[in-house]
Each structure stands twice: as structure tokens, then as C-alpha cells.
Scaffold this active site. Structure first.
Site, PDB file in Angstrom:
ATOM      1  N   LYS A 162      -9.064  52.718 -72.259  1.00  0.00           N
ATOM      2  CA  LYS A 162      -9.334  54.158 -72.349  1.00  0.00           C
ATOM      3  C   LYS A 162      -8.978  54.720 -73.731  1.00  0.00           C
ATOM      4  CE  LYS A 162     -11.064  55.048 -68.252  1.00  0.00           C
ATOM      5  NZ  LYS A 162     -12.484  55.438 -68.124  1.00  0.00           N
ATOM      6  N   TYR A 170      -5.625  48.879 -68.567  1.00  0.00           N
ATOM      7  CA  TYR A 170      -6.478  50.058 -68.343  1.00  0.00           C
ATOM      8  C   TYR A 170      -6.350  51.047 -69.494  1.00  0.00           C
ATOM      9  CZ  TYR A 170      -8.156  54.332 -65.989  1.00  0.00           C
ATOM     10  OH  TYR A 170      -8.831  55.492 -65.660  1.00  0.00           O
TER      11      TYR A 170
HETATM   12  N1  LIG Z   1      -9.299  59.131 -60.224  1.00  0.00           N
HETATM   13  C1  LIG Z   1      -8.419  59.256 -61.208  1.00  0.00           C
HETATM   14  O1  LIG Z   1      -7.215  59.474 -60.971  1.00  0.00           O
HETATM   15  C2  LIG Z   1      -8.892  59.181 -62.645  1.00  0.00           C
HETATM   16  C3  LIG Z   1      -8.053  59.713 -63.631  1.00  0.00           C
HETATM   17  C4  LIG Z   1      -8.464  59.641 -64.961  1.00  0.00           C
HETATM   18  C5  LIG Z   1      -9.680  59.067 -65.283  1.00  0.00           C
HETATM   19  N2  LIG Z   1     -10.482  58.542 -64.299  1.00  0.00           N
HETATM   20  C6  LIG Z   1     -11.762  57.934 -64.710  1.00  0.00           C
HETATM   21  O2  LIG Z   1     -12.797  58.665 -64.085  1.00  0.00           O
HETATM   22  C7  LIG Z   1     -13.952  57.845 -63.976  1.00  0.00           C
HETATM   23  C8  LIG Z   1     -14.524  57.975 -62.572  1.00  0.00           C
HETATM   24  O3  LIG Z   1     -13.592  57.447 -61.654  1.00  0.00           O
HETATM   25  P1  LIG Z   1     -13.356  58.068 -60.196  1.00  0.00           P
HETATM   26  O4  LIG Z   1     -11.967  58.560 -60.176  1.00  0.00           O
HETATM   27  O5  LIG Z   1     -14.458  58.967 -59.817  1.00  0.00           O
HETATM   28  O6  LIG Z   1     -13.354  56.711 -59.335  1.00  0.00           O
HETATM   29  P2  LIG Z   1     -14.357  56.145 -58.229  1.00  0.00           P
HETATM   30  O7  LIG Z   1     -14.535  57.133 -57.124  1.00  0.00           O
HETATM   31  O8  LIG Z   1     -13.828  54.789 -57.905  1.00  0.00           O
HETATM   32  O9  LIG Z   1     -15.752  56.024 -59.028  1.00  0.00           O
HETATM   33  C9  LIG Z   1     -16.004  54.994 -59.934  1.00  0.00           C
HETATM   34  C10 LIG Z   1     -17.496  54.931 -60.157  1.00  0.00           C
HETATM   35  O10 LIG Z   1     -17.775  53.907 -61.119  1.00  0.00           O
HETATM   36  C11 LIG Z   1     -18.874  53.157 -60.651  1.00  0.00           C
HETATM   37  N3  LIG Z   1     -18.852  51.786 -61.194  1.00  0.00           N
HETATM   38  C12 LIG Z   1     -17.848  50.888 -61.154  1.00  0.00           C
HETATM   39  N4  LIG Z   1     -18.254  49.730 -61.711  1.00  0.00           N
HETATM   40  C13 LIG Z   1     -19.547  49.920 -62.107  1.00  0.00           C
HETATM   41  C14 LIG Z   1     -20.516  49.113 -62.755  1.00  0.00           C
HETATM   42  N5  LIG Z   1     -20.243  47.835 -63.121  1.00  0.00           N
HETATM   43  N6  LIG Z   1     -21.729  49.631 -62.988  1.00  0.00           N
HETATM   44  C15 LIG Z   1     -22.018  50.909 -62.639  1.00  0.00           C
HETATM   45  N7  LIG Z   1     -21.148  51.726 -62.029  1.00  0.00           N
HETATM   46  C16 LIG Z   1     -19.933  51.230 -61.774  1.00  0.00           C
HETATM   47  C17 LIG Z   1     -18.741  53.164 -59.131  1.00  0.00           C
HETATM   48  O11 LIG Z   1     -20.016  52.964 -58.546  1.00  0.00           O
HETATM   49  P3  LIG Z   1     -20.510  51.606 -57.824  1.00  0.00           P
HETATM   50  O12 LIG Z   1     -19.299  50.934 -57.245  1.00  0.00           O
HETATM   51  O13 LIG Z   1     -21.475  52.106 -56.798  1.00  0.00           O
HETATM   52  O14 LIG Z   1     -21.178  50.827 -58.926  1.00  0.00           O
HETATM   53  C18 LIG Z   1     -18.269  54.583 -58.890  1.00  0.00           C
HETATM   54  O15 LIG Z   1     -19.376  55.456 -58.760  1.00  0.00           O
HETATM   55  C19 LIG Z   1     -13.511  56.446 -64.358  1.00  0.00           C
HETATM   56  O16 LIG Z   1     -13.914  56.162 -65.694  1.00  0.00           O
HETATM   57  C20 LIG Z   1     -11.992  56.494 -64.282  1.00  0.00           C
HETATM   58  O17 LIG Z   1     -11.380  55.574 -65.139  1.00  0.00           O
HETATM   59  C21 LIG Z   1     -10.111  58.600 -62.994  1.00  0.00           C
END
Ligand SMILES: NC(=O)c1ccc[n+]([C@@H]2O[C@H](COP(=O)([O-])OP(=O)(O)OC[C@H]3O[C@@H](n4cnc5c(N)ncnc54)[C@H](OP(=O)(O)O)[C@@H]3O)[C@@H](O)[C@H]2O)c1
Length: 239
Positions: free
Chosen positions: A154, A150
Site C-alpha cells: 500500500k 500488506y
Molecule cells: N476493509 C478495510 O478495513 C480496508 C481498510 C483500508 C483499505 N482497504 C482497501 O480497500 C479495498 C477494498 O477492500 P474492501 O474492504 O472492500 O474488501 P472486500 O470486501 O474483501 O473487497 C475486495 C474486492 O477486491 C476484489 N478482488 C480481490 N482479488 C481480485 C482479483 N485478483 N481481481 C479482481 N478483483 C479482485 C474482490 O472481488 P472478487 O473476489 O469477486 O474478485 C472484492 O470485490 C482494498 O484495496 C483494501 O486493501 C480496506
């Protein structure tokens, strides 16, 4: 970049940070193109917010990325901002990481954002203005066992963003990186392989809300800064 009346494409808008960013941008007066595979979710959110469309899009499918950009242009005639937010975690040690999982996470977290950038840049160049925000992760600040696949994806998107920013200097197009800390979303339950250790992610700190990250993303669009992080100083960040 002014948010009022701007057209913002947000990937991964069906949950978490993407959905919160959509709500915050809508409150700021933006017009929205909301993309995810779960079309029902983005279409419901678009209907709720107004001046928005929800588009089914798997961002790892280049044809669907092309259709997403076309849908944005058909709906609103321009694209001011791209938030490359769709992403997924992966938890496995270097010894055990399945290459298929590694490739899939690179496709989603690195190749797809590049495809999206390439897809919107011709429009932004025609406009002479645009903002692209790529979403990295605070996990890049530490070397936590099991996060290598991961974190590699990133760190790579961070470097790609920084170099694209330099390449686009003088065009009116700005590329920025947002680095969220551990955030309370569906992320932990949708890890591609393995289970993330929430305690190791935060070292005991509180999770942020997706709304906090959304506010930081909007601030970054407004300022055009190269990067912003929500990582506490105790973990090497600026907060
Ligand atoms: N949560 C954390 O702790 C955290 C920390 C640092 C960074 N991030 C980053 O923040 C971003 C958003 O994550 P989140 O925390 O909001 O997680 P989340 O609630 O799991 O959201 C992930 C989103 O990505 C979409 N997605 C996944 N695969 C996809 C695909 N093939 N095509 C289109 N959409 C896709 C999902 O939509 P569908 O499943 O409907 O396609 C969902 O809307 C990510 O890049 C993650 O790496 C998260």
C-alpha cells in the site's frame, strides 16, 4: 471532474468499498463498468443499477485487464474515471511471511493497479481528461506487527500514485489516493494468509461503513486532490 454521465471503471466492485462506490456513483448519475472475479455479483449489481456493465476480470491477469478496458470502450466509448480498489490483506510477521503470499499481494495491490493505469491512460490522454483513484490503507500510518507485507504494497501504491500525478501534470489527468481506515467489509474474512487482529487495526475505534469510504472516493474524484484519508487524528490522520 463531474460525476453526472461520466464513465467510471471500478475494480473489486463485487463487495465492500467497491460495491458501495458503484451504488453512490450510480446515484450521482455515472455510467459504470464493474469488475471482479465473481462475475455473478458484478453483473447482478450492474443490472440493478442500470447504465452499467459487470465484467469478469482478474486484475492480476494483464489480458483480462485489456479486455476490461475494451469492454468499457465498447459499452460507453470513453473512460473518465478509474477506481483501483481491488485488494487483499496479508497477515504474517517478517520472519514468517511466505514469499509466494508476498508476491501475490504485491501483484494484486501494486502491479495490477499499475497495469490498470497503463491500460486506461491512452484513452484518457485522447480525451484530454481523466481521474484515477488508487486505494491505499490507514494501516500505513502505523507499524503494527504482522502487517508488513500488506503495508509495503500500500505504501508503494501511494508513492506510485504521487509520482504518476506529477508526471501527468498538465495533461488533464489527475491521480489521487484514498486512504480508508478500518472498514466493515469482507476484507477481514478474505485475508490471503493469517488472521488480522481487528482490535490492532483500529486500536479500539469504530469501523467505518463502506458507504462512508464511497462518499470520500466520490469527493476525491470531484476535487482532484492528491490524497484524502479517513484515519482519525488520534492515529495520525486528518479526520
Ligand atoms: N476493509 C478495510 O478495513 C480496508 C481498510 C483500508 C483499505 N482497504 C482497501 O480497500 C479495498 C477494498 O477492500 P474492501 O474492504 O472492500 O474488501 P472486500 O470486501 O474483501 O473487497 C475486495 C474486492 O477486491 C476484489 N478482488 C480481490 N482479488 C481480485 C482479483 N485478483 N481481481 C479482481 N478483483 C479482485 C474482490 O472481488 P472478487 O473476489 O469477486 O474478485 C472484492 O470485490 C482494498 O484495496 C483494501 O486493501 C480496506
Amino acid at each position: 471532474m463531474q460525476l453526472d454521465n461520466s464513465v467510471i471503471v471500478i475494480t473489486g466492485a463485487s463487495s465492500g468499498i467497491g460495491a458501495a462506490t458503484a451504488r453512490a456513483a450510480s446515484r450521482a448519475g455515472a455510467r459504470l463498468v464493474l469488475a471482479a472475479r465473481r462475475a455473478d455479483r458484478v453483473q447482478d449489481l450492474a443490472a440493478e443499477l442500470g447504465r452499467a456493465v459487470g465484467v469478469r476480470c482478474d486484475v492480476t491477469d494483464q489480458e483480462q485487464v485489456g479486455s476490461l478496458v475494451q469492454a468499457a470502450l465498447d459499452s460507453f466509448g470513453r473512460i473518465d474515471v478509474l477506481v483501483n480498489n481491488a485488494g487483499q490483506g496479508l497477515q504474517a510477521t517478517t520472519e514468517q511471511i511466505a514469499l509466494a503470499d508476498f508476491r501475490a499481494v504485491l501483484e494484486l495491490n501494486l502491479v495490477a493497479p499499475l497495469a490498470l493505469m497503463q491500460a486506461v491512460l491512452p484513452t484518457m490522454r485522447r480525451q484530454g481528461a481523466g481521474s484515477i483513484v488508487n486505494v491505499s490503507s490507514g494501516t500505513t500510518f502505523a507499524d503494527v506487527p504482522g502487517t508488513g507485507g500488506y503495508v509495503a504494497s500500500k505504501i508503494a501504491i501511494e508513492r506510485l500514485s504521487a509520482i504518476a500525478r506529477n508526471e501527468l501534470d498538465g495533461t488533464g489527468i489527475v491521480v489521487s489516493t484514498i486512504i480508508p481506515f478500518a472498514t466493515d467489509t469482507e476484507f477481514l474474512s478474505s485475508i490471503r494468509a493469517g488472521r488480522a487482529d481487528a482490535e490492532a487495526m483500529t486500536a479500539g475505534a469504530d469501523f467505518d461503513t463502506p458507504e462512508q469510504v464511497a462518499d470520500a472516493i466520490l469527493e476525491l474524484i470531484g476535487s482532484g486532490a492528491a490524497r484524502a484519508d479517513l484515519v482519525p487524528a488520534a492515529y495520525g490522520g486528518t479526520r
